[in-house]
Design an enzyme around this catalytic site. Structure first.
Site, mmCIF file in Angstrom:
data_model
loop_
_atom_site.group_PDB
_atom_site.id
_atom_site.type_symbol
_atom_site.label_atom_id
_atom_site.label_comp_id
_atom_site.label_asym_id
_atom_site.label_seq_id
_atom_site.Cartn_x
_atom_site.Cartn_y
_atom_site.Cartn_z
ATOM 1 N N SER A 168 0.841 -1.192 0.000
ATOM 2 C CA SER A 168 0.000 0.000 0.000
ATOM 3 C C SER A 168 0.876 1.240 0.000
ATOM 4 O O SER A 168 1.855 1.321 0.747
ATOM 5 C CB SER A 168 -0.913 0.003 1.234
ATOM 6 O OG SER A 168 -1.745 1.141 1.237
ATOM 7 N N HIS A 182 -2.118 7.166 -4.991
ATOM 8 C CA HIS A 182 -2.395 6.016 -4.131
ATOM 9 C C HIS A 182 -2.231 4.747 -4.951
ATOM 10 O O HIS A 182 -2.580 4.698 -6.139
ATOM 11 C CB HIS A 182 -3.824 6.097 -3.580
ATOM 12 C CG HIS A 182 -4.352 4.797 -3.060
ATOM 13 N ND1 HIS A 182 -5.281 4.041 -3.765
ATOM 14 C CD2 HIS A 182 -4.091 4.101 -1.924
ATOM 15 C CE1 HIS A 182 -5.575 2.953 -3.072
ATOM 16 N NE2 HIS A 182 -4.862 2.961 -1.960
ATOM 17 N N ASN A 184 -2.424 0.246 -4.269
ATOM 18 C CA ASN A 184 -2.596 -0.879 -3.356
ATOM 19 C C ASN A 184 -2.786 -2.141 -4.179
ATOM 20 O O ASN A 184 -3.642 -2.175 -5.073
ATOM 21 C CB ASN A 184 -3.806 -0.667 -2.446
ATOM 22 C CG ASN A 184 -4.053 -1.849 -1.531
ATOM 23 O OD1 ASN A 184 -4.669 -2.830 -1.907
ATOM 24 N ND2 ASN A 184 -3.566 -1.744 -0.306
ATOM 25 N N TYR A 185 -1.977 -3.148 -3.895
ATOM 26 C CA TYR A 185 -2.173 -4.469 -4.518
ATOM 27 C C TYR A 185 -2.067 -5.511 -3.423
ATOM 28 O O TYR A 185 -1.161 -5.464 -2.586
ATOM 29 C CB TYR A 185 -1.156 -4.704 -5.642
ATOM 30 C CG TYR A 185 -1.432 -3.798 -6.823
ATOM 31 C CD1 TYR A 185 -2.517 -4.042 -7.659
ATOM 32 C CD2 TYR A 185 -0.635 -2.679 -7.062
ATOM 33 C CE1 TYR A 185 -2.806 -3.186 -8.721
ATOM 34 C CE2 TYR A 185 -0.919 -1.823 -8.121
ATOM 35 C CZ TYR A 185 -2.001 -2.083 -8.948
ATOM 36 O OH TYR A 185 -2.293 -1.228 -9.978
ATOM 37 N N ARG A 186 -3.002 -6.441 -3.413
ATOM 38 C CA ARG A 186 -3.128 -7.361 -2.285
ATOM 39 C C ARG A 186 -3.604 -8.740 -2.733
ATOM 40 O O ARG A 186 -4.205 -8.896 -3.797
ATOM 41 C CB ARG A 186 -4.112 -6.786 -1.251
ATOM 42 C CG ARG A 186 -5.483 -6.502 -1.844
ATOM 43 C CD ARG A 186 -6.331 -5.612 -0.946
ATOM 44 N NE ARG A 186 -7.629 -5.296 -1.563
ATOM 45 C CZ ARG A 186 -7.839 -4.293 -2.381
ATOM 46 N NH1 ARG A 186 -6.848 -3.467 -2.706
ATOM 47 N NH2 ARG A 186 -9.033 -4.082 -2.909
ATOM 48 N N GLY A 336 -5.000 -6.654 16.728
ATOM 49 C CA GLY A 336 -3.550 -6.517 16.626
ATOM 50 C C GLY A 336 -3.094 -5.611 15.506
ATOM 51 O O GLY A 336 -1.911 -5.588 15.171
ATOM 52 N N GLU A 340 -0.694 3.053 13.309
ATOM 53 C CA GLU A 340 0.162 4.024 12.633
ATOM 54 C C GLU A 340 0.302 3.708 11.152
ATOM 55 O O GLU A 340 0.316 4.611 10.309
ATOM 56 C CB GLU A 340 1.537 4.057 13.295
ATOM 57 C CG GLU A 340 1.564 4.717 14.659
ATOM 58 C CD GLU A 340 1.220 6.199 14.597
ATOM 59 O OE1 GLU A 340 1.665 6.870 13.659
ATOM 60 O OE2 GLU A 340 0.498 6.675 15.487
#
Length: 377
Positions: A168, A182, A184-186, A336, A340
């Site tokens: 990300s 921006h 993001n690859y997931r 968990g 940040e």
């Protein structure tokens, strides 16, 4: 654990891979006085359970091409996002002239991450490039939400093992003429109790958020994404561009967050190898698309009024991320979670001016596109 990525560390990382780290799927990167252990292949095909979670001590050998053991997609995706993170950080450091702070973190419920953040740089007000690799037990409520898009999850009423790996990135430049970006690859996998995949899918995309619109920048950015899409499916770009426009719409404002790009999720309709190749090509398209834009815009002169409009637009960015973004919501709801890293996407400075009205032709130009998305290629 924190440190800084410098040229020496990157050279060591490249040399480690060249010396055969790929065979063992691991390497050690020495960052200043801090040693970061880049270990890929965290999950084996046979995951063991302990106290309702995955046992890290058993997450060792993912197999390798040399051994003839098939390498699980989760191991390959993890290696890819970590290598891409290193590549992007190096490119952004070259533009800014300052180094990223690097935090390696562990998730006690299972997994790890590497957060790279450059704050108050020469060019970037805030830039973050994060990798997260998490695993554990997916609660029944989460499984239930996923059933609509993944029929293989029907008839599951208990927690199941899951794995997620992603890259990300968000970049907020100082200059109001340089656009925020921006990416993001997931990859997400729900597993059987023996560790074999039960369901797996890819998601991601990349989008541009300028404060002031330069048509040639928008065209170049979208054209790069279209070329990556067209290598795999001629319908991908139009489909994922429209999806991006819908997804990044701020409903309570009646406007888009930016000028879009591509967005997709739950992609599992093709062979995983083909989809993984598509994801790699899209990620590889990022730097050639964004770096030339930054180099053209980062040093343009600007006024205090233009800087103020940038702060207003960044306020809209904050609104979308905290109200609508599914990734932010998922991260904040994950036990968990590292807060940040999740909120890394937010800019350092944003503004909410009461009854703000754009007051010039350049401001109105971007607002007209945000109200009515445009086809750029």
């Amino acid at each position: 654990m924190s440190g800084r990525i410098g040229a020496g560390a990157r050279s060591f990382w490249r040399a480690a891979r060249a010396r055969g780290a790929v065979a063992g799927w691991s390497a050690i990167a020495v960052v200043g006085t801090v040693t970061l252990h880049y270990q890929t292949g965290l999950l084996t095909p046979h995951l063991l359970q302990q106290d309702g979670g995955l046992t890290p001590s058993k997450i060792t050998d993912p197999g390798s091409p040399q051994s003839g053991v098939p390498v699980p997609m989760r191991a390959r995706m993890e290696q890819f996002v970590k290598e891409k993170q290193s590549e992007i950080v190096a490119a952004l450091e070259k533009i800014d002239g300052q180094h990223f702070r690097v935090d390696q973190w562990q998730r006690k419920e299972g997994g790890e991450g590497i957060s790279c953040v450059l704050q108050d740089g020469n060019v970037f007000e805030k830039a973050g490039v994060n990798v997260s690799v998490v695993y554990g037990q997916l609660p029944p409520a989460a499984v239930k939400k996923m059933r609509a898009d993944h029929k293989s999850l029907d008839n599951i009423d208990s927690a199941v093992p899951f794995f997620a790996a992603g890259l990300s990135l968000v970049v907020h430049p100082h200059n109001p003429f340089a656009p925020t970006v921006h990416l993001n690859y997931r990859y997400f996998e729900v597993m059987n109790e023996d560790g074999t995949p039960r369901a797996a899918w890819f998601g991601g995309g990349s989008d541009l958020t300028p404060t002031y619109l330069f048509d040639e920048d928008a065209i170049a950015f979208h054209a790069a994404l279209k070329r990556a899409c067209d290598k795999h499916d001629r319908d991908y770009y139009a489909t994922f561009k429209a999806w991006c426009d819908r997804y990044f719409f701020i409903k309570h404002r009646g406007e888009s967050r930016g000028i879009g790009g591509i967005f997709f999720d739950d992609l599992e309709d093709k062979d995983p190898e083909e989809t993984f190749s598509f994801v790699r090509d899209c990620a590889d398209a990022f730097l050639p698309a964004y770096v030339p834009i930054m180099l053209k815009r980062k040093d343009l002169p600007f006024t205090e009024q233009e800087k103020q409009f940038q702060a207003v637009r960044r306020g809209r960015y904050v609104e979308f991320n905290l109200v609508y973004d599914r990734g932010t919501a998922f991260g904040l709801a994950t036990p968990g979670a590292r807060i940040e890293s999740i909120l890394m996407s937010l800019p350092l400075h944003a503004s909410w001016i009461y009854q703000h009205v754009p007051n010039g032709p350049r401001e109105e130009k971007i607002m007209s596109v945000l109200r009515e998305p445009k086809d750029w290629v």
